[in-house]
Design a protein around this motif. Structure first.
Motif, PDB file in Angstrom:
ATOM      1  N   SER A  10      36.180  47.119  41.998  1.00 32.94           N
ATOM      2  CA  SER A  10      36.613  47.294  40.605  1.00 32.94           C
ATOM      3  C   SER A  10      38.027  46.753  40.385  1.00 32.94           C
ATOM      4  CB  SER A  10      36.533  48.766  40.213  1.00 32.94           C
ATOM      5  OG  SER A  10      37.605  49.480  40.758  1.00 32.94           O
ATOM      6  N   GLU A  11      38.834  46.774  41.437  1.00 31.29           N
ATOM      7  CA  GLU A  11      40.225  46.339  41.261  1.00 31.29           C
ATOM      8  C   GLU A  11      40.418  44.844  41.484  1.00 31.29           C
ATOM      9  OE1 GLU A  11      42.206  48.921  43.959  1.00 31.29           O
ATOM     10  OE2 GLU A  11      42.387  50.554  42.490  1.00 31.29           O
ATOM     11  N   SER A  12      39.611  44.262  42.402  1.00 33.62           N
ATOM     12  CA  SER A  12      39.961  42.910  42.834  1.00 33.62           C
ATOM     13  C   SER A  12      38.831  41.896  42.816  1.00 33.62           C
ATOM     14  CB  SER A  12      40.508  42.968  44.271  1.00 33.62           C
ATOM     15  OG  SER A  12      41.420  44.019  44.413  1.00 33.62           O
ATOM     16  N   ILE A  13      37.617  42.325  42.430  1.00 36.27           N
ATOM     17  CA  ILE A  13      36.509  41.381  42.559  1.00 36.27           C
ATOM     18  C   ILE A  13      35.758  41.204  41.246  1.00 36.27           C
ATOM     19  CG2 ILE A  13      34.247  41.044  43.696  1.00 36.27           C
ATOM     20  CD1 ILE A  13      35.516  42.213  46.192  1.00 36.27           C
ATOM     21  N   GLY A  14      35.398  39.945  40.982  1.00 42.74           N
ATOM     22  CA  GLY A  14      34.555  39.661  39.819  1.00 42.74           C
ATOM     23  C   GLY A  14      33.266  39.013  40.281  1.00 42.74           C
ATOM     24  N   PHE A  15      32.226  39.178  39.478  1.00 41.17           N
ATOM     25  CA  PHE A  15      30.923  38.598  39.844  1.00 41.17           C
ATOM     26  C   PHE A  15      30.354  37.773  38.700  1.00 41.17           C
ATOM     27  CE2 PHE A  15      30.848  42.205  42.819  1.00 41.17           C
ATOM     28  CZ  PHE A  15      30.318  41.611  43.953  1.00 41.17           C
ATOM     29  N   VAL A  16      29.685  36.695  39.071  1.00 42.67           N
ATOM     30  CA  VAL A  16      28.839  36.002  38.094  1.00 42.67           C
ATOM     31  C   VAL A  16      27.487  35.835  38.770  1.00 42.67           C
ATOM     32  CG1 VAL A  16      28.487  33.918  36.729  1.00 42.67           C
ATOM     33  CG2 VAL A  16      30.798  34.767  37.109  1.00 42.67           C
ATOM     34  N   PHE A  17      26.428  36.290  38.101  1.00 44.47           N
ATOM     35  CA  PHE A  17      25.104  36.258  38.741  1.00 44.47           C
ATOM     36  C   PHE A  17      24.220  35.191  38.116  1.00 44.47           C
ATOM     37  CE2 PHE A  17      26.612  40.688  38.902  1.00 44.47           C
ATOM     38  CZ  PHE A  17      26.625  40.892  40.265  1.00 44.47           C
ATOM     39  N   GLY A  33      29.330  43.341  63.887  1.00 46.13           N
ATOM     40  CA  GLY A  33      30.443  42.486  63.506  1.00 46.13           C
ATOM     41  C   GLY A  33      31.330  43.189  62.485  1.00 46.13           C
ATOM     42  N   GLU A  34      32.413  42.509  62.115  1.00 47.07           N
ATOM     43  CA  GLU A  34      33.383  43.126  61.208  1.00 47.07           C
ATOM     44  C   GLU A  34      33.729  42.157  60.083  1.00 47.07           C
ATOM     45  OE1 GLU A  34      34.765  45.455  59.410  1.00 47.07           O
ATOM     46  OE2 GLU A  34      35.332  46.589  61.215  1.00 47.07           O
ATOM     47  N   ILE A  35      33.905  42.755  58.910  1.00 46.53           N
ATOM     48  CA  ILE A  35      34.343  41.965  57.757  1.00 46.53           C
ATOM     49  C   ILE A  35      35.609  42.603  57.206  1.00 46.53           C
ATOM     50  CG2 ILE A  35      33.763  41.219  55.405  1.00 46.53           C
ATOM     51  CD1 ILE A  35      30.799  41.449  56.260  1.00 46.53           C
ATOM     52  N   GLU A  36      36.625  41.761  57.003  1.00 51.63           N
ATOM     53  CA  GLU A  36      37.842  42.258  56.356  1.00 51.63           C
ATOM     54  C   GLU A  36      37.903  41.680  54.962  1.00 51.63           C
ATOM     55  OE1 GLU A  36      41.588  41.669  58.336  1.00 51.63           O
ATOM     56  OE2 GLU A  36      40.836  42.635  60.161  1.00 51.63           O
ATOM     57  N   LEU A  37      38.057  42.553  53.975  1.00 52.04           N
ATOM     58  CA  LEU A  37      38.159  42.106  52.588  1.00 52.04           C
ATOM     59  C   LEU A  37      39.534  42.517  52.081  1.00 52.04           C
ATOM     60  CD1 LEU A  37      36.567  40.896  50.146  1.00 52.04           C
ATOM     61  CD2 LEU A  37      35.848  43.217  49.609  1.00 52.04           C
ATOM     62  N   LEU A  38      40.325  41.518  51.694  1.00 48.66           N
ATOM     63  CA  LEU A  38      41.692  41.784  51.220  1.00 48.66           C
ATOM     64  C   LEU A  38      42.467  42.624  52.230  1.00 48.66           C
ATOM     65  CD1 LEU A  38      40.638  42.519  47.555  1.00 48.66           C
ATOM     66  CD2 LEU A  38      41.967  40.544  48.284  1.00 48.66           C
ATOM     67  N   GLY A  39      42.253  42.264  53.490  1.00 48.90           N
ATOM     68  CA  GLY A  39      43.010  42.918  54.560  1.00 48.90           C
ATOM     69  C   GLY A  39      42.454  44.256  54.997  1.00 48.90           C
TER      70      GLY A  39
END
Lengths: 224, 809
Positions: A86-93, A64-70
């Motif tokens: 690093s440019e567009s994603i934040g995480f909370v664990f 399958g395919e995943i598109e992230l931010l195009g």
């Protein structure tokens, strides 16, 4: 028409265990649009965290395919995916994952440092202020309570003004009252920064607060 | 702006790295690294110093850095030495009769230049107790015993050959000592310019020319290379000069062996601590990757930490090393010379090299693999996938090892033994544990054994590290004890230090009674009959013996024979057996040179009579031991009826000096050879070596113990989570302690026992084939080593238990 931020097409994930193939996710297809707040719910072991790992480009699907931010993730190598994160994603664990040897302030500045932007102390202080931790900047994680550590993690997640925030059971390790505070804060900051939120949880009440709820059961995804 | 961003990022990286070291993430690695550096600095600095001291001791014994010994004068060598910038000094040595007005005595004349000796100490004492250290023209210095033998006083005239010289004084101490009483005649020293007057050097006279050299090692080597040795010529250096050389070369081998073993032990700890560090960083790396850290950034992040740690480890290790060397030297203060040779920068270069060569693969490989950690680990723990990345880093230490130790057979022997033993040790320990688990035990022991069995790979690794370190510690200690034991055995404290020769048959009984009356420990009396070997199996020597062998000592002069009812117990019979009649026992080197075997018939000439005897045995003789030794010992029937003088050796201490003087007066014809000063010198050298080796062995053992302690602590730390969980679930301190005690205790005892057996077998092969000494078994070690391991477990458990018992927060 809103912009598609995440798009999955027939994503499958299986792992080999004792020479047998174990299917975790099966033919998952959906889209998430800008500024949407999407909850992914399911029981333990349903595959929620696996799906989040795939969506964030931390892992690769079996098919399958995943598109992230195009951008189709299958066409990107590890380094290119890291760059997107690093440019567009934040995480909370769930277990906060702060660096024990860095102070609260340094933990917050870390994403900027990873982007090569240097320590933006003023911004980090503002963020800590907005999560109610003014005056705790120099404290190490071990000197903070669980709720306070998760606040630092929240401040850290918004440090680079990410387009998407992935939150993996952000209240899983907190008591009810603290959990409530953190959730309020999370939604408030999400609104303020206009971030797309992907929230992994097994708490249906929490999921109710999102715009959309996706359920995973035995590797199959359904939208409620 | 960009630059200021980068620099503020770098500053934070630096701060972060420092805190990682301080807050305990990196300290075990740094401790191991510091220990390696400190050990290498201290040991190699001490080794350089001890080596220099041992070498100078050895050189003092031969009076130079290098000696050329020849039967003919060699002026060409002198000019070559001058060109190479070497200092030289010549000596002409011969034996002749010295005549006083009252008596005569066969003496060894050493005709020397004023520059003699180039190394070591010559102490000459004149009439007014004035001390001088060199021989000048027209002077004559004589051994103290000659004063009584020749019944002369300082200032009297003495005829040496054709020359008549005035006795300037007595020789108190001189280099070039030997232990063969028959070759050590009383000596006299004259100046080279007086040599022609003696008329001793004539065609056919037996003269020994010695040339002493002092200077740079490279020049000395060049000198040796430039000169083609003729028959009856040889080089003497501190490495090939009998007992002291043997002592020195074995000590040097032991030094390098100890260094290798300490480095090996520290390396094992470094490898384990590095792996532990890399494992503890997996979550952080995954988290940083999930936040978008690139591999390049992570590499920089790790490099800064490792770089800082290395620099700190090197600095701290060097400092500790310097202090350690100082500490190690404290007990040696009295026996080391005041002006110690410096050790220069070499120990630091060596330590840095060793730290890099071991640290690069030890840390590099797990870190390279750490970089491959998948970011998904932040969400889901992953089974680590086996990786071969970075294996090539292992080539570095292996190549360096081959380069440095390529020629040291002792080190290679130990290493190859270790590699084989490492597997054997780990697996036999595991097998022992497996056997134990088949019996019924209490709850704590059963739990411990089942855990050990369950985590097979980890247990085997731990057992290998534990038994390996214990083995090295045991080996360092055993080797030291056996080496020293051997030396002390060949030169025990009660060794004879005086030889009495030329005892007339009529005096023999009275002389021995005099000794016995004064409770003097003495050897049996041996008859001395001088003669020559003339034929082997009826064939004349000059026809049957190969020309190059005809120059050996036994053939070119009269030698001393003796007879006995039994062979001396300190001579080992190698072939054949002692007989009652018509037999002769031959020393092994003579038997080999002349190709004499059991049953051969030998003809000897004694006092113009021919005696014939059949070889009944071949004996090993240790010429270095201060005991009467002979090339040929006959059965009584062969030569007992021939006229003989008698010899006896005995030991006297300083308080009995008057007795010695009295013996000299009462029996003026008996030659007394006093070896007390020489014996003391050798004992002193031995004491120095014993100290150095003991201190080194002590250091080796201490660092080994420290390393085992670190290993155990590390292993306990890795169990922290599990134990914390037990504690949280309510397990009592007693139950947890008992389980840990059982688990680690049983592992320690098994590893200790296996290590003792392993060390014993390596020690056996090292002694037998490496150092060529007699091996022995050390049963006590089989108990001491497991006990030591248990003690270490106790110490590490005690130090860690408080932290381990804290419940989850």
């Amino acid at each position: 028409m809103s912009l598609s931020i995440i798009k999955t097409v027939s994503v499958c994930k299986s792992v080999s265990s004792n020479e047998a193939q174990l299917s975790i996710l099966n033919d998952i297809s959906f889209e998430i649009f800008a500024r949407e707040r999407v909850a992914i719910i399911g029981t333990s072991g349903a595959g929620k965290s696996t799906l989040m790992g795939l969506l964030a480009g931390l892992d690769s699907p079996s098919s399958g395919e995943i598109e992230l931010l195009g951008q189709p993730l299958s066409q990107l190598d590890d380094e290119q995916r890291a760059k997107i994160r690093s440019e567009s994603i934040g995480f909370v664990f769930q277990n906060f994952l702060l660096i024990p040897s860095l102070t609260a302030l340094e933990n917050v500045t870390l994403p900027a440092i990873l982007r090569g932007e240097g320590e933006d102390i003023v911004k980090a202080q503002q963020l800590l202020h907005s999560v109610g931790l003014s005056g705790r900047e120099t404290h190490l994680p071990a000197q903070l309570s669980g709720g306070e550590q998760q606040r630092v993690a929240l401040a850290r997640a918004f440090m680079t003004q990410p387009k998407i925030l992935f939150a993996d059971e952000p209240t899983g390790n907190l008591d009810e009252k603290t959990a409530q505070n953190i959730i309020e804060l999370l939604f408030e900051m999400n609104r303020e920064y206009g971030t797309t939120l992907v929230l992994i949880t097994h708490d249906s009440n929490l999921a109710e607060r999102c715009d959309r709820i996706l359920t995973i059961h035995a590797g199959e995804l359904q939208e409620l | 702006m960009q630059t200021s961003n980068v620099s503020s990022g770098n500053k934070m990286l630096l701060r972060w790295s420092l805190r990682e070291i301080w807050q305990g993430q990196l300290w075990p690695v740094m401790a191991a690294l510091t220990l390696i550096v400190a050990c290498v600095v201290a040991l190699s600095a001490l080794a350089i110093r001890v080596d220099a001291v041992l070498t100078s001791q050895g050189r003092a014994m031969i009076a130079a850095d290098l000696v050329f010994n020849s039967a003919t004068a060699t002026p060409s060598l002198l000019s070559d030495a001058q060109n190479l910038g070497l200092t030289s000094s010549s000596q002409t040595r011969f034996q002749t009769m010295a005549f006083s007005d009252n008596n005569m005595q066969l003496v060894t004349v050493k005709s020397v230049e004023s520059s003699y000796p180039l190394r070591g100490e010559l102490i000459l004492m004149g009439e007014t107790e004035k001390v001088s250290h060199s021989v000048q023209a027209s002077e004559l210095w004589i051994d103290e015993q000659l004063l009584s033998l020749l019944a002369v006083n300082i200032g009297d005239k003495l005829a040496i050959g054709d020359a008549e010289l005035t006795i300037s004084g007595k020789i108190i101490a001189q280099p070039e000592v030997t232990f063969n009483p028959f070759r050590t005649m009383p000596s006299v020293l004259i100046h080279e310019s007086d040599l022609p007057k003696t008329g001793a050097i004539q065609v056919g006279s037996r003269v020994q020319y010695r040339t002493f050299f002092k200077g740079e090692k490279s020049a000395l080597t060049q000198l040796q290379q430039n000169y083609q040795l003729q028959a009856s010529q040889r080089w003497i250096s501190e490495d090939n000069n009998g007992r002291s050389a043997d002592l020195i070369s074995k000590s040097k081998q032991y030094l390098s062996l100890t260094i290798v073993m300490v480095i090996l032990m520290a390396s094992v700890t470094l490898i384990l601590t590095c792996q532990h560090y890399a494992r503890s960083r997996i979550d952080t790396v995954a988290m940083l990757k999930s936040m978008g850290a690139s591999k390049g950034w992570l590499r920089r992040w790790l490099l800064v930490q490792v770089g800082l740690m290395f620099t700190a480890g090197l600095l701290l290790g060097s400092l500790v090393g310097i202090l350690l060397e100082l500490l190690l030297r404290l007990p040696l203060q009295h026996i080391l010379p005041e002006q110690l040779p410096g050790y220069g920068y070499l120990p630091f270069v060596f330590a840095t090299l060793v730290a890099l060569l071991i640290g690069l693969p030890a840390l590099g490989i797990p870190l390279i693999r750490l970089l491959d950690t998948s970011a998904i680990v932040v969400l889901q723990a992953q089974q680590p996938t086996p990786s071969k990345k970075g294996w090539w880093l292992n080539i570095l230490p292996i190549a360096a090892f081959i380069f440095f130790y390529g020629n040291n057979s002792l080190v290679w022997m130990v290493l190859s033994g270790l590699i084989v033993l490492f597997f054997v040790l780990a697996n036999s320990s595991y097998a022992l544990l497996f056997l134990l688990s088949r019996y019924k035990w209490g709850a704590a022991m059963s739990l411990a054994l089942s855990r050990i069995k369950r985590s097979q790979k980890i247990t085997i690794m731990q057992l290998a590290a534990l038994s390996g370190s214990l083995l090295l510690v045991t080996l360092i200690w055993l080797l030291r004890s056996d080496l020293l034991g051997d030396w002390q055995q060949t030169l025990p404290a009660e060794t004879a230090n005086v030889f009495a020769l030329n005892i007339a048959p009529a005096q023999q009984q009275a002389y021995l009674q005099e000794l016995d009356k004064n409770n003097i420990t003495r050897s049996p009396a041996y008859a001395i009959i001088r003669g020559r070997l003339t034929a082997i199996n009826g064939g004349k020597i000059k026809d049957t013996v190969a020309p190059e062998k005809q120059d050996i000592n036994v053939l070119h002069r009269e030698i001393n024979f003796t007879w006995a009812k039994q062979l001396p117990d300190y001579n080992e019979v190698l072939e054949g057996a002692w007989t009652d009649k018509g037999g002769v026992s031959v020393e092994q080197s003579v038997a080999k040179d002349l190709q004499i075997g059991i049953g051969d018939s030998l003809d000897f000439t004694v006092n113009n009579q021919t005696v014939v005897a059949t070889v009944n045995s071949i004996r090993a003789v240790n010429w270095q031991s201060m005991k009467p030794n002979f090339y040929f010992i006959f059965t009584p029937d062969v030569i007992a009826q021939l006229p003989a003088t008698w010899l006896v050796s005995f030991r006297i201490d300083d308080s009995q000096t008057p007795l010695l003087n009295e013996l000299g007066r009462n029996y003026p014809t008996v030659s007394l050879l006093d070896f007390r000063i020489i014996g003391e010198k050798i004992q002193q050298l031995l004491a120095q070596v014993v100290w150095s080796l003991s201190v080194l062995a002590g250091l080796g053992v201490v660092s080994g113990i420290l390393l085992i302690f670190t290993l155990l602590r590390l292993s306990l730390t890795q169990r922290q989570r599990e134990i914390t969980l037990y504690r949280t679930l309510g397990a009592s301190r007693r139950r947890i302690s008992q389980t840990l005690w059982c688990e680690y205790g049983v592992m320690a005892v098994v590893a200790g026992f296996v290590a003792a057996i392993g060390a014993e077998s390596i020690e056996f092969s090292l002694m037998k084939w490496g150092l060529k000494l007699t091996p022995s078994v050390h049963i006590e070690m089989w108990f001491i080593v497991p006990l030591l391991a248990l003690l270490l477990v106790f110490a590490s458990l005690m130090s860690a238990i408080k932290q381990l018992l804290q419940p989850l927060q």
